[in-house]
Design an enzyme around this catalytic site. Structure first.
Site, PDB file in Angstrom:
ATOM      1  N   ARG A 135       0.815  -1.207   0.000  1.00 28.55           N
ATOM      2  CA  ARG A 135       0.000   0.000   0.000  1.00 28.55           C
ATOM      3  C   ARG A 135       0.849   1.258   0.000  1.00 28.55           C
ATOM      4  O   ARG A 135       0.515   2.248  -0.617  1.00 28.55           O
ATOM      5  CB  ARG A 135      -0.918  -0.003   1.221  1.00 28.55           C
ATOM      6  CG  ARG A 135      -1.558   1.351   1.484  1.00 28.55           C
ATOM      7  CD  ARG A 135      -2.589   1.305   2.575  1.00 28.55           C
ATOM      8  NE  ARG A 135      -3.514   0.238   2.355  1.00 28.55           N
ATOM      9  CZ  ARG A 135      -3.982  -0.564   3.314  1.00 28.55           C
ATOM     10  NH1 ARG A 135      -3.582  -0.413   4.547  1.00 28.55           N
ATOM     11  NH2 ARG A 135      -4.828  -1.517   3.036  1.00 28.55           N
ATOM     12  N   TYR A 136       1.936   1.213   0.770  1.00 26.82           N
ATOM     13  CA  TYR A 136       2.790   2.389   0.914  1.00 26.82           C
ATOM     14  C   TYR A 136       3.990   2.244  -0.031  1.00 26.82           C
ATOM     15  O   TYR A 136       4.369   1.129  -0.391  1.00 26.82           O
ATOM     16  CB  TYR A 136       3.267   2.505   2.359  1.00 26.82           C
ATOM     17  CG  TYR A 136       2.152   2.691   3.366  1.00 26.82           C
ATOM     18  CD1 TYR A 136       1.481   3.907   3.475  1.00 26.82           C
ATOM     19  CD2 TYR A 136       1.762   1.649   4.203  1.00 26.82           C
ATOM     20  CE1 TYR A 136       0.469   4.079   4.395  1.00 26.82           C
ATOM     21  CE2 TYR A 136       0.745   1.819   5.138  1.00 26.82           C
ATOM     22  CZ  TYR A 136       0.098   3.038   5.236  1.00 26.82           C
ATOM     23  OH  TYR A 136      -0.897   3.208   6.148  1.00 26.82           O
ATOM     24  N   ARG A 139       7.309   0.041   1.616  1.00 25.83           N
ATOM     25  CA  ARG A 139       7.229  -1.081   2.555  1.00 25.83           C
ATOM     26  C   ARG A 139       6.038  -1.976   2.240  1.00 25.83           C
ATOM     27  O   ARG A 139       5.046  -1.513   1.676  1.00 25.83           O
ATOM     28  CB  ARG A 139       7.160  -0.590   3.994  1.00 25.83           C
ATOM     29  CG  ARG A 139       6.049   0.408   4.290  1.00 25.83           C
ATOM     30  CD  ARG A 139       6.493   1.297   5.462  1.00 25.83           C
ATOM     31  NE  ARG A 139       5.437   2.157   5.966  1.00 25.83           N
ATOM     32  CZ  ARG A 139       5.087   3.315   5.405  1.00 25.83           C
ATOM     33  NH1 ARG A 139       5.658   3.719   4.288  1.00 25.83           N
ATOM     34  NH2 ARG A 139       4.140   4.047   5.948  1.00 25.83           N
ATOM     35  N   CYS A 148      -3.273 -17.802  15.165  1.00 25.74           N
ATOM     36  CA  CYS A 148      -2.835 -16.995  16.310  1.00 25.74           C
ATOM     37  C   CYS A 148      -2.931 -17.857  17.563  1.00 25.74           C
ATOM     38  O   CYS A 148      -3.631 -18.869  17.571  1.00 25.74           O
ATOM     39  CB  CYS A 148      -3.722 -15.768  16.481  1.00 25.74           C
ATOM     40  SG  CYS A 148      -3.636 -14.656  15.072  1.00 25.74           S
ATOM     41  N   CYS A 152      -8.553 -12.490  18.862  1.00 27.76           N
ATOM     42  CA  CYS A 152      -9.138 -11.237  19.340  1.00 27.76           C
ATOM     43  C   CYS A 152     -10.460 -11.036  18.609  1.00 27.76           C
ATOM     44  O   CYS A 152     -10.487 -11.082  17.369  1.00 27.76           O
ATOM     45  CB  CYS A 152      -8.214 -10.069  19.024  1.00 27.76           C
ATOM     46  SG  CYS A 152      -6.493 -10.404  19.442  1.00 27.76           S
ATOM     47  N   CYS A 155     -10.607  -8.634  15.559  1.00 26.73           N
ATOM     48  CA  CYS A 155      -9.461  -8.701  14.640  1.00 26.73           C
ATOM     49  C   CYS A 155      -9.811  -8.130  13.271  1.00 26.73           C
ATOM     50  O   CYS A 155     -10.787  -8.527  12.646  1.00 26.73           O
ATOM     51  CB  CYS A 155      -8.999 -10.143  14.479  1.00 26.73           C
ATOM     52  SG  CYS A 155      -7.669 -10.291  13.253  1.00 26.73           S
ATOM     53  N   ARG A 157      -8.318  -8.670  10.632  1.00 24.34           N
ATOM     54  CA  ARG A 157      -8.124  -9.701   9.609  1.00 24.34           C
ATOM     55  C   ARG A 157      -8.958 -10.947   9.883  1.00 24.34           C
ATOM     56  O   ARG A 157      -8.591 -12.056   9.501  1.00 24.34           O
ATOM     57  CB  ARG A 157      -6.647 -10.046   9.496  1.00 24.34           C
ATOM     58  CG  ARG A 157      -6.022  -9.259   8.384  1.00 24.34           C
ATOM     59  CD  ARG A 157      -4.540  -9.469   8.217  1.00 24.34           C
ATOM     60  NE  ARG A 157      -3.961  -8.151   8.082  1.00 24.34           N
ATOM     61  CZ  ARG A 157      -2.957  -7.691   8.805  1.00 24.34           C
ATOM     62  NH1 ARG A 157      -2.345  -8.453   9.674  1.00 24.34           N
ATOM     63  NH2 ARG A 157      -2.537  -6.468   8.643  1.00 24.34           N
ATOM     64  N   ASP A 316     -11.150  -0.816  13.658  1.00 23.75           N
ATOM     65  CA  ASP A 316     -11.582  -0.862  12.256  1.00 23.75           C
ATOM     66  C   ASP A 316     -13.051  -1.281  12.145  1.00 23.75           C
ATOM     67  O   ASP A 316     -13.593  -1.932  13.031  1.00 23.75           O
ATOM     68  CB  ASP A 316     -10.720  -1.861  11.474  1.00 23.75           C
ATOM     69  CG  ASP A 316      -9.310  -1.321  11.224  1.00 23.75           C
ATOM     70  OD1 ASP A 316      -9.171  -0.102  11.054  1.00 23.75           O
ATOM     71  OD2 ASP A 316      -8.366  -2.134  11.221  1.00 23.75           O
ATOM     72  N   ASP A 353      -7.268   3.783  10.389  1.00 28.46           N
ATOM     73  CA  ASP A 353      -6.856   3.168   9.132  1.00 28.46           C
ATOM     74  C   ASP A 353      -8.009   3.450   8.171  1.00 28.46           C
ATOM     75  O   ASP A 353      -9.096   2.883   8.310  1.00 28.46           O
ATOM     76  CB  ASP A 353      -6.611   1.659   9.321  1.00 28.46           C
ATOM     77  CG  ASP A 353      -5.472   1.170   8.445  1.00 28.46           C
ATOM     78  OD1 ASP A 353      -5.364   1.660   7.298  1.00 28.46           O
ATOM     79  OD2 ASP A 353      -4.701   0.304   8.897  1.00 28.46           O
ATOM     80  N   LYS A 360      -3.048   4.484   7.207  1.00 27.49           N
ATOM     81  CA  LYS A 360      -3.156   5.046   8.555  1.00 27.49           C
ATOM     82  C   LYS A 360      -3.103   6.563   8.514  1.00 27.49           C
ATOM     83  O   LYS A 360      -2.165   7.134   7.956  1.00 27.49           O
ATOM     84  CB  LYS A 360      -2.002   4.527   9.402  1.00 27.49           C
ATOM     85  CG  LYS A 360      -2.019   3.013   9.578  1.00 27.49           C
ATOM     86  CD  LYS A 360      -0.762   2.547  10.305  1.00 27.49           C
ATOM     87  CE  LYS A 360      -0.703   1.044  10.406  1.00 27.49           C
ATOM     88  NZ  LYS A 360      -0.400   0.399   9.099  1.00 27.49           N
TER      89      LYS A 360
HETATM   90  C1  LIG Z   1       0.365  -0.598   8.929  1.00 27.46           C
HETATM   91  C2  LIG Z   1       0.836  -1.030   7.649  1.00 27.46           C
HETATM   92  C3  LIG Z   1       2.186  -0.889   7.283  1.00 27.46           C
HETATM   93  C4  LIG Z   1       3.209  -0.274   8.207  1.00 27.46           C
HETATM   94  O1  LIG Z   1       2.929   1.075   8.457  1.00 27.46           O
HETATM   95  P1  LIG Z   1       3.892   1.942   9.398  1.00 27.46           P
HETATM   96  O2  LIG Z   1       3.162   3.230   9.580  1.00 27.46           O
HETATM   97  O3  LIG Z   1       5.185   2.088   8.664  1.00 27.46           O
HETATM   98  O4  LIG Z   1       4.070   1.178  10.662  1.00 27.46           O
HETATM   99  C5  LIG Z   1       2.568  -1.304   6.036  1.00 27.46           C
HETATM  100  N1  LIG Z   1       1.682  -1.835   5.172  1.00 27.46           N
HETATM  101  C6  LIG Z   1       0.371  -1.957   5.478  1.00 27.46           C
HETATM  102  C7  LIG Z   1      -0.537  -2.528   4.472  1.00 27.46           C
HETATM  103  C8  LIG Z   1      -0.087  -1.578   6.729  1.00 27.46           C
HETATM  104  O5  LIG Z   1      -1.380  -1.732   7.039  1.00 27.46           O
HETATM  105  S1  SF4 Z   2      -5.536  -8.981  16.204  1.00 31.29           S
HETATM  106 FE1  SF4 Z   2      -6.000 -10.696  14.794  1.00 31.29          FE
HETATM  107  S2  SF4 Z   2      -4.033 -11.255  13.933  1.00 31.29           S
HETATM  108 FE2  SF4 Z   2      -3.592 -10.060  15.775  1.00 31.29          FE
HETATM  109  S3  SF4 Z   2      -3.389 -11.589  17.433  1.00 31.29           S
HETATM  110 FE3  SF4 Z   2      -5.510 -10.881  17.425  1.00 31.29          FE
HETATM  111  S4  SF4 Z   2      -6.585 -12.403  16.164  1.00 31.29           S
HETATM  112 FE4  SF4 Z   2      -4.392 -12.602  15.690  1.00 31.29          FE
END
Ligand SMILES: *Cc1c(COP(=O)(O)O)cnc(C)c1O
Ligand code: SF4
Length: 411
Positions: A135-136, A139, A148, A152, A155, A157, A316, A353, A360
């Site tokens: 996305r960025y 990175r 996990c 949570c 979560c 995801r 989220d 986010d 973010k």
């Molecule tokens: C959070 C995130 C990152 C890392 O973001 P930082 O602000 O550098 O910690 C990188 N890629 C994705 C898709 C993210 O959600």
């Molecule tokens: S937030 Fe989601 S990915 Fe992170 S530890 Fe909890 S269940 Fe696992």
């Protein structure tokens, strides 16, 4: 499969509310007759997780019908799993225990509001190869597993984690690594999931080694909740392996000061001693940490554990999370009570986010009251107002001064 409870059917008597700022060991609870070597063995902890409504009913004398129904349905959405260690942080008498709220499902999880999504951060649409989100500019997020130690309930995801909803996540490390290798702009790789520290030491070393071998990858990091859910996993062997791959940072995930036990502190200490800079990512959660006293205790304890509070996330818009979401107004109020009131290292960046893949975005209480033609009016943490003036080239125009009666009309 039933979990052994050698300690009998009686709820343990050692569950009491601990003062927020103190470090305590997780009690043994129902597992009081388990040997030290089993209890301290992360594989034992994983094998004896609480994973069904029936087990919850047996272990939680105050389980509500709403929780039982939630637990019954949980395995179709986001699996239920709680390590015995983490379960023992629950105050058994308190229906709204902040630890319990994070890991014990509720029926409300099945209610989806129209604005809630299965992929609120738009990760799948920013995914050039399966398991990798780019996305960025510089990175990538590299997903390594869908498992996990505990799950949570909020979560972000949930769609892929635990595979309960049939997402069928199969990372293909070769393709993910090839993508990173062929994109010289990627200088930072963030391993996440699921929880990367559930991989065996060998598998993780293999993966980190492959990434380290790519010349343009400068920086590695791991996002994990293992030091909080399963501190036993942070073995000296794991730390010795990880320190071969520096610069390697780690982001952990604690939401409430009671998660920082003596066991968690020791695990975080082993990671810090291995030279791994530690950050924490919290999620703002209703009745868990949407309170300045709780949040201040959390960030101060994190600093004692050598962990820098990194991000505080607005929860989220993940499907079924409405009952856990605190308002942005509340988040700003909590942030306001941190900045200036406690160590600056302890103040995280509060972010939303942005839904749909915006990334973010930091949100802050307003400290700049107005900014206009070389004049900026600011206020400090006590609400005192100051004027700072400058010329176009940045040189100050006059001595910064405190303003008693802000002349806001002039801005
Ligand atoms: C959070 C995130 C990152 C890392 O973001 P930082 O602000 O550098 O910690 C990188 N890629 C994705 C898709 C993210 O959600
Ligand atoms: S937030 Fe989601 S990915 Fe992170 S530890 Fe909890 S269940 Fe696992």
């Amino acid at each position: 499969m039933q979990t052994d409870i050698s300690g009998g059917e009686e709820p343990p008597s050692d569950h009491r509310l601990q003062p927020l700022k103190e470090f305590h060991s997780a009690a043994r609870g129902y597992w009081r007759d388990v040997s030290d070597s089993d209890w301290n063995d992360w594989r034992w902890q994983l094998k004896h997780r609480i994973t069904s409504a029936e087990q919850l009913q047996r272990f939680l004398p105050t389980l509500t019908p709403e929780e039982y129904a939630g637990a019954k349905l949980a395995n179709h959405k986001l699996a239920l799993a709680i390590t015995p260690y983490f379960f023992n942080l629950i105050d058994l008498a308190d229906e709204n225990c902040p630890i319990r709220l994070q890991v014990v499902p509720r029926l409300a999880e099945t209610h989806t509001a129209p604005w809630e999504m299965s992929d609120p951060c738009g990760e799948d649409s920013h995914s050039p190869v399966p398991g990798l989100v780019h996305r960025y500019p510089d990175r990538v997020l590299f997903l390594v597993t869908d498992r996990c130690a505990s799950y949570c309930r909020y979560c972000t995801r949930s769609r892929l984690v635990s595979n309960a909803s049939g997402y069928d996540f199969h990372p293909e490390f070769d393709k993910q690594i090839a993508y990173v290798a062929s994109h010289p702009e990627v200088r930072d790789v963030l391993l996440s999931g699921g929880d990367p520290l559930l991989l065996s030491d060998d598998k993780l070393a293999f993966l980190l080694g492959k990434l380290r071998a790519i010349p343009h990858v400068e920086f590695l990091r791991i996002g994990t909740r293992i030091p909080i859910f399963l501190p036993q996993r942070i073995t000296p062997e794991l730390c010795a392996m990880l320190k071969q791959f520096h610069p390697l940072f780690m982001s952990v995930h604690a939401n409430h000061p009671r998660e920082l036990t003596t066991e968690a502190r020791a695990a975080l200490g082993r990671l810090a001693d291995a030279g791994i800079p530690l950050g924490n990512q919290s999620v703002l959660l209703k009745n868990v940490n949407d309170d300045a006293t709780v949040m201040k205790a959390l960030v101060q304890k994190l600093l004692i554990c050598r962990v820098k509070p990194y991000y505080l996330y607005q929860c989220d818009l993940i499907a079924g999370s409405a009952h856990l979401r605190a308002s942005v107004a509340k988040g700003l109020e909590v942030m306001e009570q941190l900045r200036g009131h406690t160590t600056g290292y302890g103040v995280p960046t509060y972010v939303i986010d942005a839904p749909g893949g915006g990334g973010k975005v930091p949100i802050n209480p307003e400290y700049v009251l107005c900014r206009n033609a070389g004049r900026v009016l600011i206020r400090n943490y006590e609400g005192k107002i100051f004027e700072y003036t400058e010329n176009a080239d940045g040189t100050p125009r006059c001595k910064p001064k405190k303003i008693e009666e802000p002349d806001l009309c002039k801005c």
